[in-house]
Design an enzyme around this catalytic site. Structure first.
Site, short mmCIF file in Angstrom:
data_model
loop_
_atom_site.label_atom_id
_atom_site.label_comp_id
_atom_site.label_asym_id
_atom_site.label_seq_id
_atom_site.Cartn_x
_atom_site.Cartn_y
_atom_site.Cartn_z
N PRO A 121 0.86 -1.19 0.00
CA PRO A 121 0.00 0.00 0.00
C PRO A 121 0.90 1.24 0.00
O PRO A 121 1.31 1.74 1.05
CB PRO A 121 -0.80 -0.14 1.31
CG PRO A 121 0.05 -1.01 2.18
CD PRO A 121 0.92 -1.84 1.31
N ASP B 238 5.96 2.72 1.89
CA ASP B 238 5.03 1.66 2.27
C ASP B 238 4.23 2.15 3.48
O ASP B 238 4.80 2.33 4.58
CB ASP B 238 5.84 0.40 2.61
CG ASP B 238 4.98 -0.80 2.92
OD1 ASP B 238 3.81 -0.62 3.32
OD2 ASP B 238 5.49 -1.93 2.77
N HIS B 239 2.94 2.35 3.29
CA HIS B 239 2.12 2.95 4.35
C HIS B 239 1.97 2.03 5.56
O HIS B 239 1.56 2.46 6.64
CB HIS B 239 0.74 3.33 3.78
CG HIS B 239 0.17 4.56 4.39
ND1 HIS B 239 0.21 4.82 5.75
CD2 HIS B 239 -0.43 5.64 3.84
CE1 HIS B 239 -0.36 5.98 6.00
NE2 HIS B 239 -0.76 6.51 4.85
N ARG B 240 2.29 0.75 5.40
CA ARG B 240 2.22 -0.15 6.56
C ARG B 240 3.28 0.21 7.58
O ARG B 240 3.19 -0.12 8.76
CB ARG B 240 2.41 -1.61 6.11
CG ARG B 240 1.28 -2.13 5.26
CD ARG B 240 1.60 -3.50 4.69
NE ARG B 240 2.77 -3.48 3.82
CZ ARG B 240 3.27 -4.55 3.20
NH1 ARG B 240 2.70 -5.72 3.38
NH2 ARG B 240 4.33 -4.45 2.43
N VAL B 241 4.34 0.87 7.10
CA VAL B 241 5.46 1.21 7.98
C VAL B 241 5.56 2.72 8.17
O VAL B 241 5.90 3.20 9.26
CB VAL B 241 6.78 0.66 7.38
CG1 VAL B 241 7.98 1.01 8.26
CG2 VAL B 241 6.70 -0.85 7.17
#
Ligand code: CAO
Length: 544
Positions: free
Chosen positions: A342, A516-519
């Protein structure tokens, strides 16, 4: 008016009574010329029979297990109105098959036989792109030895002998033609096929240069190398699958080495590949890969439509060229990263007026020494400083853990005639800007010469994609997994900037950071960008 065309088994050399092991069509299917209809497998070769007609399948006259020979009727096709019915001869094109076993495994001293490149049609000086055996390996007849790739076709060369490989006489990149000795095999008790038996095993004509008719190598075993990702795929893995199943797997990015074959003798069928994909979609986990690298969850599957199949030739003249090996490999990596991460791209302008003036002055001062500073080297150095300030950017996801790296290896995208590669400057924090500039120059040259090895492309923490030498304004680079961010830069331009009293001309570098939007959240990404822009605006800050 429509007409019924019979599609028969073409000239398949000396084979007769060959069992049908796979059927790819059923009544009602719409097929195009060269679509695979069936796979035939003798004890010596596997052949796909492509269709000689386009239209709707009205009747299928064989079933799996039936034995067929030249002229056997396979299907009846109703050609759509206006579709040109092929001439009788064209209705039976030669079946394609893996490259024929060597015509002569000439016994040498001590029971050692030579396995040579068989008749590969009009091809000569074809590069070896993969080798599946090494000295000491025990191989069976028909095991793949090497893959040859011309600009028209990819061919697996199966072994004509069984035993222990004593010597491998070619290496990747060597160019070979019919008769070139590939390996020497000590036939351990096994009878090496006689020249006569081998001649009989040679399948029909060489592969035609159409994609559907080309025997295809196993799906990119070195896939992860180009992007520097850890190799999850076993190199040199031998898989048993027909050319069309290999093509099907490659189209879907499936590594056949991971697929369990349920066909005769463990052969992988199209159904096995489909089941493999379904399994991966349902669990979100690709066998052999960690949940992090596979994307821990795919949210129930992507449920994508099949890739559109268009007969472009219907609309005008076309030319079909195979993708380069680098494009095939990097394409698979890019597609995975695009789908699974994402990612959000954040833009920022950096004022590099003073830095560029400094760079130009330094290059003038060092003109005689041949040393040259590039903007890319400054950007790498500044990025290292920003990674130190924002350690989340120097991480990789591993399941529910975040791996923080204490080293600073910076990759950069290099454009080469064969496609995109990503060499890595190791320990960039310990190197001067001059050293980084020299190293990126050397790596970029090595990349263009096609000489980068896996070590040159592995271990990266963060990637920079510089289109500054070309132009552009902003773009959205794709994160190079398992990294969590990538910086893209375009050509710097003079822009009028308001200084509170007036507009002043400032040299402006457009930056595009994808994270990376997860991080990395948007606020952090923007802080990183602002900080990086400050470093580039006043490079003294890098030392602080
Ligand atoms: N703004 C203005 N000019 C720039 C610049 C920038 N941001 N970056 C480079 N330039 C100038 C250089 O100074 C050089 O000019 P001189 O010849 O006068 O010195 C010229 O552009 C050519 O630079 P370059 O691109 O050849 O060299 P580099 O060190 O900047 O980059 C490399 C090397 C390997 C990164 C580059 O050659 C390359 O391959 N870039 C393409 C990367 C790519 O394809 N990215 C897309 C990936 S996603 O699909």
């Amino acid at each position: 008016m429509s007409q019924l065309i019979e599609v028969k088994v073409p000239d398949i050399g000396d084979f007769s009574e060959v069992p049908v092991i796979e059927l790819f069509v059923k009544v009602g299917d719409t097929i195009a010329v060269d679509d695979a209809i069936a796979t035939l497998e003798s004890d010596k070769a596997t052949m796909d029979v492509p269709s000689s007609a386009a239209g709707v399948v009205k009747e299928v006259l064989v079933k799996i297990g039936d034995k067929v020979g030249e002229g056997s009727l396979l299907i009846k096709v109703e050609a759509a109105d206006g579709a040109a019915a092929p001439a009788p001869q064209a209705a039976a094109p030669a079946a394609t098959a893996p490259a024929a076993p060597a015509p002569a495994a000439a016994p040498a001293a001590g029971g050692v036989v030579e396995v040579k490149v068989p008749d590969i049609g009009d091809f000569s000086d074809v590069p070896v792109i993969e080798l599946f055996v090494k000295a000491g390996d025990t191989i069976a007849v028909d095991d793949a030895i090497a893959t040859l790739e011309s600009d028209k076709a990819t061919m697996d060369v199966p072994s004509s002998a069984a035993g222990v490989v004593k010597e491998v006489l070619v290496k990747i990149g060597d160019k070979v033609s019919e008769g070139a000795v590939l390996i020497k095999v000590e036939a351990a008790g096994a009878t090496a096929p006689t020249p006569a038996a081998q001649a009989a095993s040679a399948p029909a004509a060489p592969p035609a240069p159409t994609p559907a008719a080309v025997p295809v190598a196993a799906a990119a075993p070195a896939a992860s190398q180009a992007a520097g990702a850890p190799s999850a795929v076993k190199l040199g893995g031998k898989v048993h699958a027909s050319p069309s199943v290999r093509a099907y797997a490659r189209e879907l990015g499936v590594d056949l080495a991971q697929v369990k074959g349920n066909g005769p003798k463990g052969r992988i069928t199209q159904a096995d590949v489909t089941a493999f994909i379904k399994g991966a979609m349902q669990t979100g986990v690709v066998p052999g890969k960690t949940p992090a690298s596979a994307g821990a969850s795919l949210g129930g599957g992507l449920d994508l439509l099949p890739w559109p199949k268009v007969d472009f030739a219907k609309f005008g003249e076309i030319e079909v060229k195979p993708l380069s090996r680098i494009k095939k490999i990097s394409g698979q990596n890019l597609a995975r990263n695009w789908v699974m991460i994402p990612a959000v791209t954040y833009h920022e302008d950096a004022d590099i007026t003073d830095l560029e003036a400094f760079r130009v002055a330094m290059n003038k001062e060092h003109e005689k020494s041949g040393k040259k500073l590039t903007m890319l080297a400054f950007i790498i150095k500044a990025s290292v400083r920003a990674l130190q300030e924002f350690p989340e950017f120097n991480t990789s996801l591993d399941g529910d853990n975040l791996v923080y790296k204490k080293y600073f290896n910076i990759a950069f995208a290099a454009d080469t005639p064969n496609g995109l590669v990503v060499p890595v400057v190791k320990d960039a924090d310990k190197k001067s800007v001059f050293e980084i500039a020299a190293e990126t120059g050397a790596l970029a040259k090595k990349a263009r010469d096609g000489k980068l090895g896996p070590a040159d492309m592995s271990g990266a923490c963060f990637t920079i994609s510089s289109l500054g030498g070309i132009g552009g304004t902003y773009f959205a680079p794709i994160v190079n997994a398992p990294e969590v961010a990538i910086l893209g830069v375009n050509k710097s331009v003079m822009k009028p900037v308001w200084d509170g009293k007036q507009f002043v001309p400032r040299l402006t570098l457009p930056m595009s950071l994808t994270a990376d939007h997860r991080v990395i959240d948007g606020a952090l990404a923007t802080r990183f960008n602002v900080y990086l822009a400050q470093l580039l605006a006043d490079f003294r800050r890098v030392m602080l």
